[in-house]
Motif scaffolding. Structure first.
Motif, mmCIF file in Angstrom:
data_model
loop_
_atom_site.group_PDB
_atom_site.id
_atom_site.type_symbol
_atom_site.label_atom_id
_atom_site.label_comp_id
_atom_site.label_asym_id
_atom_site.label_seq_id
_atom_site.Cartn_x
_atom_site.Cartn_y
_atom_site.Cartn_z
ATOM 1 N N GLY A 195 0.798 -1.223 0.000
ATOM 2 C CA GLY A 195 0.000 0.000 0.000
ATOM 3 C C GLY A 195 0.830 1.272 0.000
ATOM 4 N N LYS A 196 1.940 1.233 -0.769
ATOM 5 C CA LYS A 196 2.808 2.411 -0.834
ATOM 6 C C LYS A 196 3.043 2.810 -2.288
ATOM 7 C CE LYS A 196 4.912 1.475 3.635
ATOM 8 N NZ LYS A 196 6.139 1.263 4.454
ATOM 9 N N PRO A 197 3.396 4.072 -2.536
ATOM 10 C CA PRO A 197 3.604 4.543 -3.909
ATOM 11 C C PRO A 197 4.736 3.786 -4.604
ATOM 12 C CG PRO A 197 3.495 6.387 -2.379
ATOM 13 C CD PRO A 197 3.578 5.151 -1.549
ATOM 14 N N LEU A 198 4.658 3.778 -5.930
ATOM 15 C CA LEU A 198 5.692 3.183 -6.764
ATOM 16 C C LEU A 198 6.537 4.298 -7.347
ATOM 17 C CD1 LEU A 198 6.556 0.376 -8.092
ATOM 18 C CD2 LEU A 198 5.258 1.175 -10.088
ATOM 19 N N MET A 199 7.844 4.223 -7.151
ATOM 20 C CA MET A 199 8.774 5.239 -7.647
ATOM 21 C C MET A 199 9.554 4.647 -8.822
ATOM 22 S SD MET A 199 11.791 7.142 -5.510
ATOM 23 C CE MET A 199 10.705 8.052 -4.427
ATOM 24 N N ILE A 200 9.366 5.216 -10.005
ATOM 25 C CA ILE A 200 9.854 4.607 -11.234
ATOM 26 C C ILE A 200 11.122 5.270 -11.748
ATOM 27 C CG2 ILE A 200 9.305 4.332 -13.692
ATOM 28 C CD1 ILE A 200 6.477 3.734 -12.906
ATOM 29 N N HIS A 201 12.057 4.408 -12.150
ATOM 30 C CA HIS A 201 13.238 4.803 -12.920
ATOM 31 C C HIS A 201 12.964 4.401 -14.359
ATOM 32 C CE1 HIS A 201 17.682 5.138 -13.759
ATOM 33 N NE2 HIS A 201 17.335 4.275 -14.722
ATOM 34 N N ASP A 202 12.967 5.367 -15.262
ATOM 35 C CA ASP A 202 12.660 5.118 -16.675
ATOM 36 C C ASP A 202 13.721 5.807 -17.526
ATOM 37 O OD1 ASP A 202 11.605 5.008 -19.263
ATOM 38 O OD2 ASP A 202 10.124 6.578 -18.868
ATOM 39 N N ARG A 203 14.615 5.025 -18.090
ATOM 40 C CA ARG A 203 15.642 5.598 -18.964
ATOM 41 C C ARG A 203 15.633 4.875 -20.308
ATOM 42 N NH1 ARG A 203 21.983 7.134 -17.565
ATOM 43 N NH2 ARG A 203 22.230 8.533 -19.353
ATOM 44 N N ASP A 204 15.260 5.607 -21.334
ATOM 45 C CA ASP A 204 15.187 5.072 -22.701
ATOM 46 C C ASP A 204 14.238 3.885 -22.787
ATOM 47 O OD1 ASP A 204 17.032 7.000 -23.260
ATOM 48 O OD2 ASP A 204 18.703 5.642 -23.649
ATOM 49 N N ALA A 205 13.172 3.906 -21.991
ATOM 50 C CA ALA A 205 12.273 2.739 -21.932
ATOM 51 C C ALA A 205 10.818 3.159 -21.776
ATOM 52 C CB ALA A 205 12.695 1.824 -20.778
ATOM 53 N N HIS A 206 10.459 4.337 -22.261
ATOM 54 C CA HIS A 206 9.128 4.895 -22.000
ATOM 55 C C HIS A 206 7.997 3.930 -22.353
ATOM 56 C CE1 HIS A 206 11.361 8.450 -21.325
ATOM 57 N NE2 HIS A 206 11.337 8.941 -22.550
ATOM 58 N N GLU A 207 8.015 3.406 -23.566
ATOM 59 C CA GLU A 207 6.885 2.598 -24.024
ATOM 60 C C GLU A 207 6.736 1.321 -23.213
ATOM 61 O OE1 GLU A 207 4.533 3.527 -26.022
ATOM 62 O OE2 GLU A 207 5.572 5.448 -26.312
ATOM 63 N N PHE A 241 7.068 9.175 -11.451
ATOM 64 C CA PHE A 241 8.155 9.016 -12.408
ATOM 65 C C PHE A 241 9.326 9.880 -11.938
ATOM 66 C CE2 PHE A 241 5.145 6.916 -14.980
ATOM 67 C CZ PHE A 241 5.813 6.283 -16.018
ATOM 68 N N HIS A 242 10.278 9.219 -11.281
ATOM 69 C CA HIS A 242 11.472 9.901 -10.794
ATOM 70 C C HIS A 242 12.278 10.443 -11.965
ATOM 71 C CE1 HIS A 242 15.812 9.635 -10.097
ATOM 72 N NE2 HIS A 242 15.826 8.430 -10.643
ATOM 73 N N CYS A 243 12.818 11.660 -11.805
ATOM 74 C CA CYS A 243 13.644 12.301 -12.826
ATOM 75 C C CYS A 243 12.992 12.152 -14.200
ATOM 76 C CB CYS A 243 15.050 11.718 -12.828
ATOM 77 S SG CYS A 243 16.210 12.662 -13.838
ATOM 78 N N PHE A 244 11.776 12.640 -14.314
ATOM 79 C CA PHE A 244 11.030 12.494 -15.565
ATOM 80 C C PHE A 244 11.870 13.006 -16.728
ATOM 81 C CE2 PHE A 244 8.095 14.021 -18.824
ATOM 82 C CZ PHE A 244 7.403 12.845 -19.068
ATOM 83 N N SER A 245 11.877 12.203 -17.821
ATOM 84 C CA SER A 245 12.738 12.533 -18.950
ATOM 85 C C SER A 245 12.003 12.505 -20.284
ATOM 86 C CB SER A 245 13.928 11.558 -19.011
ATOM 87 O OG SER A 245 13.465 10.214 -19.138
ATOM 88 N N GLY A 246 10.693 12.395 -20.245
ATOM 89 C CA GLY A 246 9.942 12.274 -21.482
ATOM 90 C C GLY A 246 9.602 13.611 -22.118
ATOM 91 N N ASP A 247 9.042 13.525 -23.325
ATOM 92 C CA ASP A 247 8.613 14.728 -24.025
ATOM 93 C C ASP A 247 7.192 15.096 -23.601
ATOM 94 O OD1 ASP A 247 6.989 12.865 -25.313
ATOM 95 O OD2 ASP A 247 8.055 12.989 -27.232
#
Length: 278
Positions: A141-153, A170-176
């Motif tokens: 029951g806790k938030p999910l903190m996501i690392h997403d690098r070159d893997a958006h889809e 989305f930690h350190c958001f890097s998308g457009d």
């Protein structure tokens, strides 16, 4: 690296309202003891950054951040195994992460997700671990903190397939901007690091302009990603204040409004006690 780049940026003027650094790595900033943590947090508080979430990337780091969260009331923790470390993510590690994730001052499961930039762990192993962490976040029951690098889809696809937890950051958001819109529409929260202040990050800055208040956070990811104009220098939680001010300029909104927005969002998402500057 030049001596100038090795110097910490100056501590900026205190913000008009307190904020939370939603993602930092106090151990990687050189902290080992409770006294070290207190020094980092005192410096942060002098800039108006009154609380932090310190984040683990492996089992040993997870044990440390959980301990550190008990040393200082200004520190909370997030635990997971980083996607680049999931090549040998076995049952013993899963059991350890789950036990630590249930600790009282752990406020998120993370950072987990996918990283296709580095090749330390194969995509299949990363995706399997990501699915397991999604399930863990829902179970505890806790938030999910996501690392997403070159893997958006793939990140978005797996979240949809597994069913996202109630709160996703989305930690350190890097998308457009299109990626940002998809995340906003899904109810996810985007956390902006010092990268949003970089002059060559026009696509990211465009994203940050329109994300609604209530769906964005600010972080340092310290000791990495130091905000402009100190790019390349050591980062610390107090540098959150630079990003807050830059984000306010970018969005053409008052600094106090941005500070209040990111604090209130952090309090809601991470279930932190509600505080205001008196």
């Amino acid at each position: 690296m030049s001596a100038k780049k090795r110097e910490r940026p100056p501590v900026p003027e205190i913000l008009p309202a307190p904020v939370v650094d939603s993602h930092t790595h106090l151990d990687a900033c050189g902290a080992e003891t409770a006294a070290d943590v207190a020094v980092l947090l005192d410096r942060a508080e002098s800039a108006g950054v009154t609380r932090v979430v310190t984040v683990a990337d492996d089992i040993e780091s997870a044990k440390w951040v959980v301990d550190a969260s008990t040393w200082d009331s200004r520190v909370f923790a997030a635990v997971a195994v980083h996607p680049t470390r999931t090549k040998d993510f076995d049952d013993a590690q899963r059991s350890g992460v789950e036990r630590l994730a249930r600790a009282e001052r752990v406020v998120a499961v993370g950072e987990t997700g996918l990283d296709y930039y580095w090749d330390y762990s194969p995509p299949d192993a990363q995706q399997d671990a990501f699915r397991w962490h999604i399930d863990l976040a829902k179970r505890v029951g806790k938030p999910l903190m996501i690392h997403d690098r070159d893997a958006h889809e793939d990140v978005l696809r797996i979240l949809e397939e597994e069913g996202a937890p109630d709160d996703v950051v989305f930690h350190c958001f890097s998308g457009d901007a299109e990626m940002a819109r998809r995340c906003v529409d899904a109810g996810y929260v985007l956390s902006f690091a010092g990268t949003v202040t970089f002059k060559n990050a026009s696509t990211l800055r465009e994203s940050a302009r329109f994300v609604p208040r209530g769906q964005f956070l600010v972080e340092t990811d310290a000791p990495f990603l130091t905000p402009h104009p100190f790019r390349g220098a050591p980062n610390e939680p107090y540098c959150t204040a630079y990003t807050v001010r830059n984000l306010a300029d970018l969005r053409e909104e008052p600094v106090e409004m941005i500070a209040n927005a990111v604090r209130e969002t952090a309090e809601r998402v991470f279930r932190l006690p509600t505080v205001t500057r008196g």
